[in-house]
Design an enzyme around this catalytic site. Sequence first.
Site: not given
Ligand code: 6PG
Length: 485
Positions: A187, A190-191, A194
């Site tokens: 995860k 994943h982030n 992201e």
């Molecule tokens: C998800 C997101 C979530 C996370 C946001 C905000 O997979 O649904 O990753 O878990 O809270 O990405 O993350 P940041 O505040 O670090 O940008």
Amino acid sequence: MQEQCDIGLIGLGVMGQNLVLNMADHGFSVAAYNRTTQKVDDFAAGPAKGKSIMGFYSPGELVKNLKTPRRVMMMVKAGEPVDANIQQLAPLLEKGDIIIDGGNSYYEDTERRIKELEPHGILFMGTGISGGEEGARHGPSIMPGGSRDAWPHVQPIFQSIAAKVGPNNDIPCCDWIGSGGAGHYVKMIHNGIEYGDMQLICEAYSLLREGLALTNEELYDVFAEWNRGDLDSYLIEITRDIFSVKDPKSDRFLVDVIMDRAVQKGTGRWTAESALQLGVPTTLITEAVYARHLSALKENRVRASKLLRGPEGAVAQFRKSVDRDAFIEAVRQALYASKICSYAQGFFQMQAAGEENGWGLHYGDIALLWRGGCIIRAAFLQKIKEAFDRDADLENLLLDPYFNEVVENSQVAWRYVVSTAAQVGIPTPAFSAALAYYDGYRSARLPQNLLQAQRDYFGAHTYERIDEEGVFHSDWMQLRREPGD
Ligand code: 6PG
């Protein structure tokens, strides 16, 4: 006696509430508890009303009303609150009962918690959940890891509530990830990805807005078009939508009145820190973290903007001579090629971490469970799945024939975009990092021979040779040409 519930959930924030509702919709009975009991009442009287959901005012009551083995899922803030809840729960549970942490916990904390609970016979699962509020309600991507023995007890619930993909929409975006902290590690990656995707999109936006002076309406059309092709993804789709939203407080577009100062909860930084510890080049995600840090220096930037000059008149010159449609297409190709590098780096890091920790990760399956439900969901994850189907031990995604071809075919456009950005003074740290990584990774020879020589010169740190096994040291002072010779 009332019927026992299938699962308990602690933490009725939006994500927690939506997961409970999702479980109830799929035929499971859920016991729900929140520390602030008003939330329990509001939830029970509101969205949970008439559903197979029961609210409780204490962890003890919640536990008493669960089928065995008891399954308790926590949706609380990562860090101390997770430990505090475990401390409350553990004495109430029996051998074989299961605690699931569905928050964005640091994977090493998860490993510690598994070990702490082991002597009590309590099974602990660190589970990554992605998809935000909507995902939690209608189908998230779920990444369960930790106790393998717990998985069969949780699998039917998680796989029913997860997003579904595939031609028949029946492949759940949820599968067993691996032991220990594997679920939370995946995860975290994943982030990190992201962060990289979002930064790349921001750079494309900057190139089109600052470079070509596209309006929000034009940006909407560009992103709508991009979303119909290789870049088809949730993040491109919401970006398109963002360009259509007007600010209710003014007659401007909302995106134009938002402060350009990014914040973060830290999962991207963890990814970069872990990459540094593992010694793997996850450059794009790390640049994306730094880009947020740089953006946060708003006051410094405003001061510096008055003192530090860029290439005077370069943007105006560029706008006069550029073929707009060709540049937009080049940015699209650069974005796709950079995105491929980012995923190549993310998967490379996962492979390194998986090996180091003995998690037994299946990379194609991970790509598939990111195919739907999560924030980075994208059509192109299917291509990653196919790449790992072709070769389960694929060393680097860039070496897969499909990705190799895309990147190769994009490189003229990609180099044009990165060099244009440099010439006109638009910062593109992630596009540039991706290209530098590509060029570095495909170089059989890099200049670090010179670096090794420097280290040996000033610190006798030794070096290896290309023509002989072993470790060598030279007396550089003795061998060097004397200045003036
Ligand atoms: C998800 C997101 C979530 C996370 C946001 C905000 O997979 O649904 O990753 O878990 O809270 O990405 O993350 P940041 O505040 O670090 O940008």
